[in-house]
Design a protein around this motif. Sequence first.
Motif, PDB file in Angstrom:
ATOM      1  N   THR A 207       0.819  -1.215   0.000  1.00  0.00           N
ATOM      2  CA  THR A 207       0.000   0.000   0.000  1.00  0.00           C
ATOM      3  C   THR A 207       0.851   1.262   0.000  1.00  0.00           C
ATOM      4  O   THR A 207       2.012   1.257   0.418  1.00  0.00           O
ATOM      5  N   ASP A 208       0.242   2.345  -0.459  1.00  0.00           N
ATOM      6  CA  ASP A 208       0.892   3.648  -0.542  1.00  0.00           C
ATOM      7  C   ASP A 208       0.668   4.473   0.716  1.00  0.00           C
ATOM      8  O   ASP A 208      -0.380   4.363   1.364  1.00  0.00           O
ATOM      9  N   LEU A 209       1.639   5.316   1.021  1.00  0.00           N
ATOM     10  CA  LEU A 209       1.407   6.388   1.984  1.00  0.00           C
ATOM     11  C   LEU A 209       0.335   7.299   1.396  1.00  0.00           C
ATOM     12  O   LEU A 209       0.386   7.627   0.208  1.00  0.00           O
ATOM     13  N   PRO A 210      -0.686   7.685   2.171  1.00  0.00           N
ATOM     14  CA  PRO A 210      -1.741   8.543   1.622  1.00  0.00           C
ATOM     15  C   PRO A 210      -1.175   9.795   0.959  1.00  0.00           C
ATOM     16  O   PRO A 210      -0.228  10.401   1.464  1.00  0.00           O
ATOM     17  N   ALA A 211      -1.736  10.146  -0.196  1.00  0.00           N
ATOM     18  CA  ALA A 211      -1.252  11.319  -0.929  1.00  0.00           C
ATOM     19  C   ALA A 211      -1.473  12.602  -0.144  1.00  0.00           C
ATOM     20  O   ALA A 211      -0.689  13.549  -0.236  1.00  0.00           O
ATOM     21  N   VAL A 212      -2.551  12.644   0.620  1.00  0.00           N
ATOM     22  CA  VAL A 212      -2.842  13.795   1.485  1.00  0.00           C
ATOM     23  C   VAL A 212      -2.577  13.373   2.916  1.00  0.00           C
ATOM     24  O   VAL A 212      -2.955  12.273   3.328  1.00  0.00           O
ATOM     25  N   GLY A 213      -1.916  14.223   3.660  1.00  0.00           N
ATOM     26  CA  GLY A 213      -1.491  13.877   5.003  1.00  0.00           C
ATOM     27  C   GLY A 213      -2.609  13.348   5.876  1.00  0.00           C
ATOM     28  O   GLY A 213      -3.759  13.772   5.777  1.00  0.00           O
ATOM     29  N   THR A 214      -2.259  12.413   6.720  1.00  0.00           N
ATOM     30  CA  THR A 214      -3.211  11.879   7.673  1.00  0.00           C
ATOM     31  C   THR A 214      -3.432  12.894   8.787  1.00  0.00           C
ATOM     32  O   THR A 214      -2.793  13.947   8.838  1.00  0.00           O
ATOM     33  N   SER A 233      -2.676  19.156   3.080  1.00  0.00           N
ATOM     34  CA  SER A 233      -4.088  19.191   3.442  1.00  0.00           C
ATOM     35  C   SER A 233      -4.536  20.570   3.916  1.00  0.00           C
ATOM     36  O   SER A 233      -5.695  20.956   3.717  1.00  0.00           O
ATOM     37  N   ALA A 234      -3.623  21.342   4.523  1.00  0.00           N
ATOM     38  CA  ALA A 234      -3.993  22.688   4.973  1.00  0.00           C
ATOM     39  C   ALA A 234      -4.322  23.582   3.787  1.00  0.00           C
ATOM     40  O   ALA A 234      -5.250  24.398   3.837  1.00  0.00           O
ATOM     41  N   THR A 235      -3.567  23.435   2.693  1.00  0.00           N
ATOM     42  CA  THR A 235      -3.809  24.229   1.492  1.00  0.00           C
ATOM     43  C   THR A 235      -5.070  23.771   0.779  1.00  0.00           C
ATOM     44  O   THR A 235      -5.858  24.577   0.280  1.00  0.00           O
ATOM     45  N   LEU A 236      -5.265  22.460   0.717  1.00  0.00           N
ATOM     46  CA  LEU A 236      -6.423  21.913   0.009  1.00  0.00           C
ATOM     47  C   LEU A 236      -7.726  22.231   0.728  1.00  0.00           C
ATOM     48  O   LEU A 236      -8.757  22.453   0.090  1.00  0.00           O
ATOM     49  N   GLY A 237      -7.693  22.225   2.029  1.00  0.00           N
ATOM     50  CA  GLY A 237      -8.900  22.495   2.795  1.00  0.00           C
ATOM     51  C   GLY A 237      -9.637  21.233   3.181  1.00  0.00           C
ATOM     52  O   GLY A 237      -9.499  20.191   2.543  1.00  0.00           O
ATOM     53  N   PRO A 238     -10.457  21.307   4.238  1.00  0.00           N
ATOM     54  CA  PRO A 238     -11.120  20.110   4.772  1.00  0.00           C
ATOM     55  C   PRO A 238     -12.084  19.445   3.788  1.00  0.00           C
ATOM     56  O   PRO A 238     -12.222  18.223   3.787  1.00  0.00           O
ATOM     57  N   ARG A 239     -12.762  20.202   2.949  1.00  0.00           N
ATOM     58  CA  ARG A 239     -13.728  19.606   2.017  1.00  0.00           C
ATOM     59  C   ARG A 239     -13.013  18.732   0.993  1.00  0.00           C
ATOM     60  O   ARG A 239     -13.467  17.633   0.679  1.00  0.00           O
ATOM     61  N   TYR A 244     -11.235  13.374  -0.858  1.00  0.00           N
ATOM     62  CA  TYR A 244     -10.137  12.471  -1.205  1.00  0.00           C
ATOM     63  C   TYR A 244     -10.218  11.171  -0.404  1.00  0.00           C
ATOM     64  O   TYR A 244     -10.100  10.070  -0.952  1.00  0.00           O
ATOM     65  N   ARG A 245     -10.426  11.294   0.887  1.00  0.00           N
ATOM     66  CA  ARG A 245     -10.478  10.087   1.729  1.00  0.00           C
ATOM     67  C   ARG A 245     -11.676   9.221   1.385  1.00  0.00           C
ATOM     68  O   ARG A 245     -11.594   7.987   1.411  1.00  0.00           O
ATOM     69  N   ARG A 246     -12.784   9.863   1.020  1.00  0.00           N
ATOM     70  CA  ARG A 246     -13.957   9.093   0.608  1.00  0.00           C
ATOM     71  C   ARG A 246     -13.666   8.349  -0.705  1.00  0.00           C
ATOM     72  O   ARG A 246     -14.043   7.185  -0.870  1.00  0.00           O
ATOM     73  N   ALA A 247     -12.985   9.022  -1.626  1.00  0.00           N
ATOM     74  CA  ALA A 247     -12.623   8.388  -2.897  1.00  0.00           C
ATOM     75  C   ALA A 247     -11.657   7.227  -2.674  1.00  0.00           C
ATOM     76  O   ALA A 247     -11.738   6.196  -3.361  1.00  0.00           O
ATOM     77  N   GLU A 248     -10.740   7.371  -1.727  1.00  0.00           N
ATOM     78  CA  GLU A 248      -9.796   6.296  -1.421  1.00  0.00           C
ATOM     79  C   GLU A 248     -10.518   5.074  -0.859  1.00  0.00           C
ATOM     80  O   GLU A 248     -10.204   3.927  -1.212  1.00  0.00           O
ATOM     81  N   GLN A 249     -11.460   5.302   0.012  1.00  0.00           N
ATOM     82  CA  GLN A 249     -12.238   4.183   0.554  1.00  0.00           C
ATOM     83  C   GLN A 249     -12.998   3.457  -0.551  1.00  0.00           C
ATOM     84  O   GLN A 249     -13.055   2.215  -0.570  1.00  0.00           O
ATOM     85  N   HIS A 250     -13.554   4.213  -1.478  1.00  0.00           N
ATOM     86  CA  HIS A 250     -14.273   3.618  -2.609  1.00  0.00           C
ATOM     87  C   HIS A 250     -13.315   2.817  -3.487  1.00  0.00           C
ATOM     88  O   HIS A 250     -13.653   1.710  -3.941  1.00  0.00           O
ATOM     89  N   ARG A 251     -12.107   3.364  -3.722  1.00  0.00           N
ATOM     90  CA  ARG A 251     -11.129   2.663  -4.559  1.00  0.00           C
ATOM     91  C   ARG A 251     -10.718   1.329  -3.928  1.00  0.00           C
ATOM     92  O   ARG A 251     -10.660   0.303  -4.609  1.00  0.00           O
ATOM     93  N   VAL A 252     -10.434   1.344  -2.637  1.00  0.00           N
ATOM     94  CA  VAL A 252     -10.023   0.120  -1.942  1.00  0.00           C
ATOM     95  C   VAL A 252     -11.148  -0.911  -1.972  1.00  0.00           C
ATOM     96  O   VAL A 252     -10.915  -2.103  -2.215  1.00  0.00           O
ATOM     97  N   HIS A 253     -12.379  -0.458  -1.739  1.00  0.00           N
ATOM     98  CA  HIS A 253     -13.530  -1.366  -1.767  1.00  0.00           C
ATOM     99  C   HIS A 253     -13.724  -1.957  -3.161  1.00  0.00           C
ATOM    100  O   HIS A 253     -13.971  -3.163  -3.298  1.00  0.00           O
TER     101      HIS A 253
END
Length: 290
Positions: A207-214, A233-239, A244-253
């Motif tokens: 597995t990869d280190l997450p592209a956006v910081g944990t 992640s501070a630059t990208l913003g919480p939304r 991104y994290r939701r998309a990662e969960q979908h990809r893994v599933h």
Amino acid sequence: MGRHLTTARTYFGTDTRGMLEGGRYALLHTRSLEFDDLRPYVPGDDVRDIDWKASARSGHVLIKRYVSEKHHKVLLVADAGRKMAAATPTGERKSDVAVNILGAIGLITLGRADQIGMVFGDTRGCVNIRQRRGETHIESMLHRYYGHVRSRPGRSDIVCQLDYVATHYRHPMLIVVVSDEPEVDDRLSDSVRRLTGRHDLLWAMVTDLPAVGTTGDDRAGFDVSTGRYVLDSATLGPRVVTAYRRAEQHRVHRLAEFMTTHAVPHTRIDGSAQIRSRLVELTGVYARAG
């Protein structure tokens, strides 16, 4: 024992009993009727092999051991492209974890005297190492793989290696794929379908280190495939981070669903410390197959 096998043994250990047995092509690992010797019973042994007379005389449960006639032919298929230069969630380089996984499989085959070979590469082509037995042969394979992935590899595309194997390897064997988490698409589906129609297939994904910081880690990421930085992640913003994290969960599933649909036993490995437990689980699924 060479450097790579020694490192793999550090994480995997020495107990390989019962691993890679069974499966759809169990006939490739049969025994003759020629008696070899007796050994103590261990949980999981076939009770039909218990020598009751010898057990009664010794006071311990003993198993008859027979001379092996045939063994598995094992083929390692490994991604040696740029993606393996990335970091894992534990901070290790993915290529280091991959070579330890490959070494662990090699250690299992040593105990069974299986023949083992390897196909590795990137989009530019494949290196094909013929199947042989022995510690020196396995260490040489690991050395060649590690040298390739540590040099200037091309873009990763495990489908290139899968297609090569599907075209050039016709006789049934056990194929163990070690790669990153592949993208699910029609090319992957076609390759996996071709391979599973003839071979047994196991897949260990680094597995990869997450592209956006944990959480608590706002450092910017780096895409080894494109050479581009990923905003923190501070630059990208919480939304954006949440999306991104939701998309990662979908990809893994979706990937897990793909492997399950194609009946491919698989596991995700975050770092070398997980190799033992993950491979024990993976080979256990294989042993129960068929």
